[in-house]
Design an enzyme around this catalytic site. Structure first.
Site, PDB file in Angstrom:
ATOM      1  N   CYS A 133     -15.616  -1.974  -4.141  1.00  0.00           N
ATOM      2  CA  CYS A 133     -16.795  -1.801  -3.281  1.00  0.00           C
ATOM      3  C   CYS A 133     -17.635  -0.645  -3.812  1.00  0.00           C
ATOM      4  CB  CYS A 133     -16.388  -1.568  -1.827  1.00  0.00           C
ATOM      5  SG  CYS A 133     -15.346  -0.117  -1.564  1.00  0.00           S
ATOM      6  N   ASP A 170       0.853  -1.187   0.000  1.00  0.00           N
ATOM      7  CA  ASP A 170       0.000   0.000   0.000  1.00  0.00           C
ATOM      8  C   ASP A 170       0.886   1.232   0.000  1.00  0.00           C
ATOM      9  OD1 ASP A 170      -2.482   1.539   0.074  1.00  0.00           O
ATOM     10  OD2 ASP A 170      -3.349  -0.313   0.860  1.00  0.00           O
TER      11      ASP A 170
END
Length: 426
Positions: A338, A232
């Site tokens: 999402c 990340d």
């Protein structure tokens, strides 16, 4: 038009609370049962919410039975919409989310909770709020005004112990069990892990891994024996990945601060850290940064501009290109979001198949979500291979209520069939 038609569904909380069970720990379901039995006495309910397993690592807890209620209060507490959404999902109220509280409230007094839909309530409000507001539940006050507002330092901790959200979901989280046994997670996120299907000794890349929920799921599925690289972009996010791994007792994950768009380089031969050479990983999970428009409940409409909405696909394409390059021939790439937009979901699948002749769409099994949307670029044969979680009903694949009453989500799975040249569509 598509987004506006879903607004009613998006504004409501899912009907279920989902926990992922840590396969590496010894979980006792009786702990959940006993916790809910204690709550049932507080609520004067003769029954507790139904508990069931979708798989051994996925627990579903339903709402309190219809008719379950608590006596309402004349004292109103105002919270921000983010806090209100969390309450509707079964959370207590923490101090930073409280905006307004009457002056005469006493400790342990029952209070009604309202979310400020206008965003106009000023922190520290004493009077009754006359702006647009939504009742989200009733709880017991655990902090007084001077603790919440009179200090220069922001208060923390539980300000209101929730008794019953308006959604009738139980107020429960993973802390009811010993550390690391349970993890609150949205159902489609767990399904994404099942689609990856991590095995011992596989080399797996989780490209956008924070906070580490899916990462640790993959590790647990492999009995903590896979070789997982988790990336990340910021130190804060990677610290969270490491913390989640520690909590879950996972040791097979190596986490790095790295921009996954740049995770491929054929000038590198070292497989111990990014960037990685071509054909490094057996499986890649790209849970891509997205507009997040599948999150529920959304208590106010998104003000995201069309330009901002369009911007996500360019980041997703860069990430996808890197994922294909570091994936081994014969390896599996799982793409998920999402969100509910076509551009970031079915549109990405169409774009990927046009620009990467070396990959093929494969069934994103096991299937729990519905098929992809019709008339947006995918054939029926392709639509049935992906999973879209939402309120839509489609004769191509019927789904259970659990998959329609969760968050909006999308999953697609690909296999790399060759090292053919990649088209320049990124």
């Amino acid at each position: 038009m598509f987004l506006s038609s879903l607004q009613s569904w998006l504004s409501k909380a899912p009907n279920y609370t989902i926990f992922r069970v840590n396969k590496l720990a010894n979980f006792d379901c009786n702990i959940l049962q006993k916790f809910l039995e204690v709550q049932s006495k507080e609520l004067n309910s003769s029954a507790i919410p139904k508990i069931s397993f979708v798989k051994p690592d996925c627990i579903v807890i339903e709402q309190w039975p219809e008719g379950t209620a608590v006596e309402r209060s004349s004292s109103e507490v105002i919270v921000d919409t983010m806090c209100g959404a969390a309450v509707l999902r079964g959370s207590h109220i923490y101090a930073p989310g409280v905006l307004g509280l009457p002056t005469n409230c006493k400790l342990d007094e029952k209070v009604d909770i309202y979310a400020d839909l206008d965003g106009q309530c000023k922190r520290g409000l004493k009077l009754k709020y006359d702006g647009s507001k939504l009742y989200v539940g009733t709880g017991q006050l655990k902090m007084l005004r001077y603790e919440l507002f009179d200090n220069e330092i922001q208060a923390y901790g539980v300000a209101i112990h929730m008794l019953l959200p308006a959604s009738r979901l139980p107020v429960i989280n993973e802390t009811v069990c010993p550390k690391g046994q349970l993890l609150l997670q949205n159902f489609p996120s767990i399904v994404a892990g099942w689609v990856v299907d991590a095995k011992p000794y596989e080399h797996i890349l989780d490209m956008c891994a924070a906070p580490g929920n899916k990462t640790t799921h993959l590790a647990e599925m492999s009995d903590d024996k896979a070789h997982i690289m988790a990336l990340d972009k910021t130190e804060q996010k990677v610290a969270k990945i490491k913390q989640t791994c520690e909590t879950q007792g996972v040791t097979c994950v190596k986490a790095f601060v790295f921009d996954s768009r740049k995770c491929h380089s054929d000038e590198i031969t070292d497989l111990k850290s990014p960037p990685f050479p071509s054909n490094t990983f057996d499986k890649v999970l790209l849970d891509a940064p997205c507009s997040g428009l599948g999150q529920r409940p959304q208590l106010k409409e998104s003000k995201m501009s069309p330009k901002m909405l369009q911007s996500y696909k360019f980041v997703q394409r860069k990430l996808f290109g890197a994922a294909v390059r570091v994936l081994k021939v014969g390896g599996k790439l799982v793409y998920s979001t999402c969100t509910i937009t076509v551009n970031e979901n079915e549109g990405m699948v169409t774009w990927a198949l046009e620009n990467f002749p070396c990959i093929q769409l494969i069934p994103a099994e096991p299937f729990y979500g519905g098929p992809g949307l019709p008339d947006v670029g995918l054939s029926d044969e392709q639509r049935i291979m992906v999973q879209r979680f939402g309120p839509e009903e489609d004769p191509l694949r019927k789904v259970e209520d659990l998959s329609q009453n969760t968050i909006g989500f999308f999953i697609a799975s690909f296999i790399k069939v060759s090292d053919h040249k990649i088209n320049s569509g990124e």
